[in-house]
Design a protein around this motif. Structure first.
Motif, PDB file in Angstrom:
ATOM      1  N   GLY A 151       0.836  -1.249  -0.302  1.00  0.00           N
ATOM      2  CA  GLY A 151      -0.014   0.054   0.044  1.00  0.00           C
ATOM      3  C   GLY A 151       0.881   1.241   0.098  1.00  0.00           C
ATOM      4  O   GLY A 151       2.099   1.052  -0.047  1.00  0.00           O
ATOM      5  N   SER A 152       0.435   2.421   0.023  1.00  0.00           N
ATOM      6  CA  SER A 152       0.941   3.473   0.034  1.00  0.00           C
ATOM      7  C   SER A 152       1.588   3.818   1.341  1.00  0.00           C
ATOM      8  O   SER A 152       1.152   3.642   2.336  1.00  0.00           O
ATOM      9  N   THR A 153       2.958   4.462   1.069  1.00  0.00           N
ATOM     10  CA  THR A 153       3.627   4.847   2.355  1.00  0.00           C
ATOM     11  C   THR A 153       2.952   5.892   3.059  1.00  0.00           C
ATOM     12  O   THR A 153       3.024   6.049   4.260  1.00  0.00           O
ATOM     13  N   GLU A 156       6.667   1.327  -7.222  1.00  0.00           N
ATOM     14  CA  GLU A 156       6.516   2.541  -7.591  1.00  0.00           C
ATOM     15  C   GLU A 156       4.959   2.808  -7.682  1.00  0.00           C
ATOM     16  O   GLU A 156       4.193   1.962  -8.413  1.00  0.00           O
ATOM     17  N   ASN A 157       4.428   3.782  -7.018  1.00  0.00           N
ATOM     18  CA  ASN A 157       2.923   4.044  -7.271  1.00  0.00           C
ATOM     19  C   ASN A 157       3.006   5.116  -8.371  1.00  0.00           C
ATOM     20  O   ASN A 157       2.587   4.974  -9.581  1.00  0.00           O
ATOM     21  N   GLY A 158       3.936   6.127  -8.306  1.00  0.00           N
ATOM     22  CA  GLY A 158       4.226   7.025  -9.199  1.00  0.00           C
ATOM     23  C   GLY A 158       3.984   8.407  -8.922  1.00  0.00           C
ATOM     24  O   GLY A 158       3.453   8.927  -7.904  1.00  0.00           O
ATOM     25  N   LEU A 165     -11.805  17.969  -3.057  1.00  0.00           N
ATOM     26  CA  LEU A 165     -10.879  17.160  -3.394  1.00  0.00           C
ATOM     27  C   LEU A 165     -10.458  16.018  -2.523  1.00  0.00           C
ATOM     28  O   LEU A 165     -10.002  16.482  -1.253  1.00  0.00           O
ATOM     29  N   ARG A 166     -10.468  14.977  -2.897  1.00  0.00           N
ATOM     30  CA  ARG A 166     -10.162  13.665  -1.955  1.00  0.00           C
ATOM     31  C   ARG A 166      -8.629  13.570  -2.007  1.00  0.00           C
ATOM     32  O   ARG A 166      -7.954  13.552  -2.959  1.00  0.00           O
ATOM     33  N   VAL A 167      -8.293  13.415  -0.508  1.00  0.00           N
ATOM     34  CA  VAL A 167      -6.710  13.181  -0.526  1.00  0.00           C
ATOM     35  C   VAL A 167      -6.565  11.946   0.271  1.00  0.00           C
ATOM     36  O   VAL A 167      -7.476  11.351   0.946  1.00  0.00           O
ATOM     37  N   GLU A 189      -6.393  13.047  -6.916  1.00  0.00           N
ATOM     38  CA  GLU A 189      -5.006  13.080  -7.694  1.00  0.00           C
ATOM     39  C   GLU A 189      -4.385  11.449  -7.329  1.00  0.00           C
ATOM     40  O   GLU A 189      -4.391  11.343  -6.226  1.00  0.00           O
ATOM     41  N   ASN A 190      -3.849  11.188  -8.475  1.00  0.00           N
ATOM     42  CA  ASN A 190      -3.183   9.946  -8.395  1.00  0.00           C
ATOM     43  C   ASN A 190      -2.336   9.721  -9.642  1.00  0.00           C
ATOM     44  O   ASN A 190      -2.619  10.384 -10.668  1.00  0.00           O
ATOM     45  N   PRO A 191      -1.591   8.746  -9.774  1.00  0.00           N
ATOM     46  CA  PRO A 191      -0.858   8.377 -10.974  1.00  0.00           C
ATOM     47  C   PRO A 191      -1.827   8.172 -12.197  1.00  0.00           C
ATOM     48  O   PRO A 191      -2.802   7.452 -12.012  1.00  0.00           O
ATOM     49  N   PRO A 233       5.524   6.377  -3.264  1.00  0.00           N
ATOM     50  CA  PRO A 233       6.012   4.960  -3.481  1.00  0.00           C
ATOM     51  C   PRO A 233       4.934   4.171  -2.705  1.00  0.00           C
ATOM     52  O   PRO A 233       4.016   4.558  -1.898  1.00  0.00           O
ATOM     53  N   TRP A 234       4.857   2.990  -3.216  1.00  0.00           N
ATOM     54  CA  TRP A 234       4.038   1.732  -2.282  1.00  0.00           C
ATOM     55  C   TRP A 234       5.032   1.079  -1.694  1.00  0.00           C
ATOM     56  O   TRP A 234       6.440   1.192  -1.974  1.00  0.00           O
ATOM     57  N   ILE A 235       4.669   0.506  -0.468  1.00  0.00           N
ATOM     58  CA  ILE A 235       5.613  -0.425   0.206  1.00  0.00           C
ATOM     59  C   ILE A 235       5.247  -1.797   0.616  1.00  0.00           C
ATOM     60  O   ILE A 235       3.877  -1.888   1.003  1.00  0.00           O
TER      61      ILE A 235
HETATM   62  C1  TK8 Z   1      -4.329   2.037  -2.902  1.00  0.00           C
HETATM   63  C2  TK8 Z   1      -3.771   3.385  -2.368  1.00  0.00           C
HETATM   64  C3  TK8 Z   1      -3.605   4.229  -3.842  1.00  0.00           C
HETATM   65  C4  TK8 Z   1      -3.111   5.609  -3.305  1.00  0.00           C
HETATM   66  C5  TK8 Z   1      -4.271   6.405  -2.922  1.00  0.00           C
HETATM   67  O1  TK8 Z   1      -4.541   1.177  -1.787  1.00  0.00           O
HETATM   68  O2  TK8 Z   1      -4.674   6.196  -1.873  1.00  0.00           O
HETATM   69  O3  TK8 Z   1      -4.670   7.227  -3.580  1.00  0.00           O
HETATM   70  O4  TK8 Z   1      -2.470   6.241  -4.358  1.00  0.00           O
HETATM   71  O5  TK8 Z   1      -2.476   3.606  -4.488  1.00  0.00           O
HETATM   72  O6  TK8 Z   1      -2.785   3.258  -1.581  1.00  0.00           O
END
Ligand code: TK8
Length: 338
Positions: free
Chosen positions: A94-96, A149-151, A173-175, A213-215, A240-242
């Motif tokens: 998942g996301s750091t 890499e999430n990106g 905006l969702r964060v 916002e996302n890659p 990053p993801w970890i």
């Molecule tokens: C997926 C999330 C996702 C992250 C978010 O579980 O929450 O927007 O970018 O990749 O970790």
């Protein structure tokens, strides 16, 4: 040598050869590993979890089996983290950014514009600084294996094209559930609301929020283009993801089993980054073809946004510790001079 003695010697030699094999086979027990993740099976995350699972099964002769459970079926990131800490689940990716409640140093990676390129991210994440941040998970009940890499993240919304700072005024905006992201987007004038990823699609669809916002990869694989019209190329932060493991469970594994997981994690990192970068390279064109309106920021507007966003930097430094902050800045300066 008489035939009997020869047979005895030969048998002993075979036994000596087989001994380490037998020992390591006994060191690998049948294990079922519940591996949770948030995106769907068709995403870059899903593909890489599948790759990891195959590596583990191969290396353990089928004894260690990974049950990949995607689409947040085991809950959003924060819920899975608690399940790992408690020992109710073995692994996740998942996301750091969602780990900051457990390890505040993880917020380092949320620094807007920290990395200028994926290459820089690889060097820092896989080097001593990335290791140091990862190691802080240990006394919280988690073992961090590798970063994926999430990106670079980009902005989408359904309200209006965002080509200048003022366009974000009042955009809901969702964060991610993370203060750096919250502060960053509030400082840009957006009405930022923290929300788990698993609730995002329906929140966008029902217009409970206007944007996110996302890659590019995630915008595409999660089909956000179906509920978002406008995309602004901001690349405002590298995410990053970890891969994390329950420490409770990890400590009960043999060194041979731990090695299998670590080796597979490293192999999955290489696979995932390559796959993600290839997909990111074509995802923007695909999103455009699917009807999204793509906006690039003028250099002047990009600079204004960057200036606003990097105002949160001072508080990140204080929060993650100035030593870690300064070490990271120094490493990046050195990298850029090379
Ligand atoms: C997926 C999330 C996702 C992250 C978010 O579980 O929450 O927007 O970018 O990749 O970790």
């Amino acid at each position: 040598m008489n035939p009997i003695r020869r047979a005895v010697v030969a048998a002993a030699a075979v036994a000596a050869l087989a001994a380490p094999l037998l020992a390591s086979a006994q060191d690998i027990k049948p294990r079922l590993i519940r591996f949770g993740y948030g995106l769907n099976e068709q995403s870059n995350q899903g593909r890489a979890v599948k790759f990891f699972a195959e590596q583990v099964e191969k290396a353990s002769g089928g004894k260690m089996r990974v049950r990949a459970i995607g689409a947040a079926a085991l809950g959003p990131d924060t819920q899975m983290q608690q399940a790992l800490i408690g020992g109710a689940q073995e692994m996740m990716v998942g996301s750091t950014a969602t780990l900051v409640g457990i390890t505040k140093e993880m917020a380092l990676w949320d620094t807007p514009f920290l990395f200028n390129s994926a290459k820089e991210a690889d060097v820092i994440l896989d080097g001593p600084i990335g290791e140091k941040v990862k190691a802080r998970l240990q006394d919280k009940g988690l073992v961090g294996l590798v970063y994926w890499e999430n990106g670079f993240r980009n902005l989408t919304n359904s309200k209006r094209p965002v080509t200048k700072l003022e366009d974000l005024d009042g955009v809901k905006l969702r964060v991610m559930q993370n203060n750096v992201f919250l502060d960053s987007f509030r400082s840009l004038g957006a009405n930022a609301v923290p929300m788990p990823f698993s609730e995002l699609f329906s929140a966008l669809e029902t217009k409970a929020v206007d944007g996110q916002e996302n890659p590019f990869n995630t915008i595409l694989s999660s089909k956000f283009h179906e509920v978002q019209k406008y995309l602004t190329v901001t690349n405002h932060v590298y995410s990053p993801w970890i891969i994390t493991v329950s420490k409770k469970w990890w400590d009960g594994l043999s060194p041979a089993e731990q090695k299998i997981l670590m080796d597979a994690a490293r192999a999955s990192r290489d696979f995932e980054r390559k796959d993600t970068r290839e997909e990111a390279g074509r995802a923007l064109a695909e999103l455009k073809a699917k009807g999204m309106q793509i906006n690039e920021l003028s250099p002047a507007e990009a600079a204004r946004m960057r200036d606003r966003l990097t105002r949160v930097n001072a508080s990140i430094g204080v929060n993650v510790g100035m030593d870690l902050w300064n070490e990271t800045q120094a490493a990046l300066t050195k990298l850029r001079a090379a």
